[in-house]
Design a protein around this motif. Structure first.
Motif, short mmCIF file in Angstrom:
data_model
loop_
_atom_site.label_atom_id
_atom_site.label_comp_id
_atom_site.label_asym_id
_atom_site.label_seq_id
_atom_site.Cartn_x
_atom_site.Cartn_y
_atom_site.Cartn_z
N TRP A 59 0.82 -1.21 0.00
CA TRP A 59 0.00 0.00 0.00
C TRP A 59 0.85 1.26 0.00
O TRP A 59 0.44 2.30 -0.53
CB TRP A 59 -0.95 -0.02 1.19
CG TRP A 59 -2.02 -1.04 1.02
CD1 TRP A 59 -2.13 -2.25 1.64
CD2 TRP A 59 -3.14 -0.95 0.13
NE1 TRP A 59 -3.25 -2.92 1.20
CE2 TRP A 59 -3.88 -2.15 0.28
CE3 TRP A 59 -3.59 0.01 -0.76
CZ2 TRP A 59 -5.04 -2.40 -0.44
CZ3 TRP A 59 -4.75 -0.24 -1.48
CH2 TRP A 59 -5.46 -1.43 -1.32
N THR A 60 2.05 1.19 0.56
CA THR A 60 2.95 2.34 0.48
C THR A 60 3.39 2.58 -0.96
O THR A 60 3.43 3.73 -1.43
CB THR A 60 4.18 2.11 1.38
OG1 THR A 60 3.75 1.89 2.73
CG2 THR A 60 5.11 3.30 1.35
N LEU A 61 3.70 1.50 -1.67
CA LEU A 61 4.09 1.64 -3.08
C LEU A 61 2.91 2.12 -3.92
O LEU A 61 3.10 2.91 -4.87
CB LEU A 61 4.62 0.31 -3.60
CG LEU A 61 5.95 -0.15 -3.02
CD1 LEU A 61 6.33 -1.53 -3.57
CD2 LEU A 61 7.06 0.85 -3.35
N ILE A 100 -7.74 -3.84 -9.79
CA ILE A 100 -6.84 -4.93 -9.42
C ILE A 100 -7.14 -5.42 -8.01
O ILE A 100 -7.18 -6.63 -7.74
CB ILE A 100 -5.37 -4.47 -9.54
CG1 ILE A 100 -4.97 -4.38 -11.01
CG2 ILE A 100 -4.43 -5.44 -8.82
CD1 ILE A 100 -3.55 -3.87 -11.23
N GLU A 101 -7.37 -4.51 -7.08
CA GLU A 101 -7.61 -4.90 -5.69
C GLU A 101 -9.01 -5.47 -5.46
O GLU A 101 -9.24 -6.16 -4.48
CB GLU A 101 -7.39 -3.70 -4.77
CG GLU A 101 -5.94 -3.35 -4.58
CD GLU A 101 -5.16 -4.48 -3.95
OE1 GLU A 101 -5.66 -5.12 -3.01
OE2 GLU A 101 -4.02 -4.73 -4.40
N GLY A 102 -9.95 -5.19 -6.34
CA GLY A 102 -11.28 -5.74 -6.16
C GLY A 102 -12.16 -4.88 -5.28
O GLY A 102 -11.76 -3.83 -4.78
N ILE A 103 -13.37 -5.36 -5.06
CA ILE A 103 -14.37 -4.56 -4.36
C ILE A 103 -14.05 -4.42 -2.89
O ILE A 103 -14.39 -3.41 -2.26
CB ILE A 103 -15.77 -5.18 -4.58
CG1 ILE A 103 -16.87 -4.24 -4.06
CG2 ILE A 103 -15.86 -6.53 -3.89
CD1 ILE A 103 -16.94 -2.93 -4.77
N ASN A 105 -10.99 -4.27 -0.99
CA ASN A 105 -9.99 -3.26 -0.69
C ASN A 105 -10.04 -2.07 -1.64
O ASN A 105 -9.71 -0.95 -1.25
CB ASN A 105 -8.59 -3.87 -0.75
CG ASN A 105 -8.41 -5.00 0.24
OD1 ASN A 105 -8.95 -4.96 1.35
ND2 ASN A 105 -7.65 -6.01 -0.13
N GLY A 106 -10.48 -2.31 -2.86
CA GLY A 106 -10.49 -1.23 -3.86
C GLY A 106 -11.48 -0.13 -3.56
O GLY A 106 -11.24 1.03 -3.88
N SER A 107 -12.62 -0.47 -2.93
CA SER A 107 -13.62 0.55 -2.64
C SER A 107 -13.10 1.56 -1.63
O SER A 107 -13.33 2.77 -1.77
CB SER A 107 -14.90 -0.12 -2.12
OG SER A 107 -14.61 -0.91 -0.97
N ILE A 108 -12.39 1.08 -0.62
CA ILE A 108 -11.81 2.01 0.37
C ILE A 108 -10.69 2.82 -0.27
O ILE A 108 -10.55 4.02 -0.03
CB ILE A 108 -11.30 1.23 1.59
CG1 ILE A 108 -12.44 0.44 2.23
CG2 ILE A 108 -10.66 2.16 2.61
CD1 ILE A 108 -12.02 -0.46 3.35
#
Length: 218
Positions: A59-61, A100-103, A105-108
């Motif tokens: 998440w830092t990258l 890529i992260e999906g629903i 993790n991607g939504s946040i």
């Protein structure tokens, strides 16, 4: 008579009933066996497992990629124009990471990233937060519901969300009287050029997304 005396001798002596501990004795035992108080130290407080370290690195990258895309867009790409349009590199990175992260993790992520994009001063307006969040989550949901996870489906869903975002910005500009119908072609060119940038961006972001393993929940 002798047998009766023998049976009486063989009987075990009755033991006295154990005495219940008094109040003072029970209080003494309670304080005597008191457990040690837990000790908190700074290294234990910030101790991370190997999986947590990898997740933090990922998440830092991701955040650095978005910041770098924003800087490149403002400093370099905003000066390059093709048929009146330019690119939208920061939006490309945000939407691609969201799909890529999906629903889960991607939504946040898309909500926080769109807020950062707005407060950075590079977004076209506050409505970009709603547009990025809605189209980013919609693209991630559509990809998970109908297509398998691969490079083609991820890039295609991100491109659809990107074109929808550019048209949404154009519609919001018309509603707020910030633009006119004659600039529709410029927004379409910006969307097409930004979709082309998804192709070189995907290998880099996908490689970062594989840090810590991929969660398959489909």
């Amino acid at each position: 008579m002798s047998n009766t005396n023998r049976n009486r001798r063989r009987r075990p002596a009755s033991r006295p009933a154990p005495k219940k501990p008094g109040f003072l004795e029970s209080l003494r035992r309670k304080h005597e066996f008191r457990p040690d108080t837990p000790k908190f130290s700074l290294p234990k407080l910030f101790h991370l497992t190997n999986l947590q370290r990898r997740g933090l690195l990922k998440w830092t990258l991701y955040a650095l990629i978005c910041v770098a895309a924003l800087l490149i867009q403002d400093v370099i790409m905003s000066r390059v124009h093709f048929f009146g349009g330019t690119t939208d590199l920061a939006v490309c990175a945000i939407l691609l990471i969201t799909v890529i992260e999906g629903i889960d993790n991607g939504s946040i992520f898309v909500l926080l990233a769109s807020l950062f994009y707005f407060f950075s001063g590079s977004s076209p307006g506050a409505f970009s937060v709603a547009l990025l969040t809605i189209f980013g989550i919609g693209a991630a949901m559509f990809r998970q519901a109908f297509w398998h996870r691969n490079a083609r489906s991820i890039v295609l869903c991100a491109a659809i969300a990107l074109m929808a975002y550019e048209l949404g910005v154009f519609g919001a500009g018309l509603f707020l009287e910030l633009t006119h119908f004659g600039r529709l072609g410029m927004f379409l060119v910006t969307g097409i050029l930004s979709c082309v940038l998804l192709l070189p961006l995907y290998p880099l972001i996908d490689r970062i997304g594989r840090i810590g393993g991929t969660e398959w929940k489909e």
